[in-house]
Scaffold this motif. Sequence first.
Motif: not given
Length: 211
Positions: A96-99, A124-127
């Motif tokens: 997730l850190g990479k994203v 945990r999540e991105l929107r």
Amino acid sequence: MDFRYQRFIESNFLIKTKEGKVAPFIFNPVQDRYMIDLHATYGADLVGVRDMVLKARKEGFSSLVLAIFATDFILSRDPVASVCISDTQEETKKLLGKVKFFISSYAAKRGFTLNSLCDTSNARELRNKVNGAMFWIGTAGSKVALRTETVQNLHFSEGAHFPDTDIITARETYEGAMQMVDQGIGKIFDESTARGYGNQYQIRWELATQK
């Protein structure tokens, strides 16, 4: 051949190198060759990808898949949902850190921030507040990794190392996650280093090579 994903990634994303430096995300030879094969099989939009990769360490497959998903998160006109499931909580957080790093580098190039693009950005999540696209992570061995809604992009990272727990087995993790993606749409990537015989990745690999 139209390499739109590669052009966007190499023009807009930064990546942390093995030396600990920050540099433009220019594909290495392995990533470049893999992208050529993907385009030859699935076309420029990579629709319907169903691919397994038995990899050596540090070849950049996870980074490439995450960059493809980050591109969809940014550019899609539709609320594309992407999920990445890894073998441990620590590794899942790193992915997730990479994203977030990819998307932040794209945003910074245009004078804004990750938080100004996203109305949800947590552990945990991105929107994406503009197109409704979502990206979330899950850890194998926990039912939290599985959700009921349909997703378009699915990434299994280090599937050979998925554990069997009292909550859910590696097989159930695979089968439950696969049900989130409808046939013929989206992208499913299943990449892992080897871990002997009898694990779910190895079983799936054997089945795939027999087709």
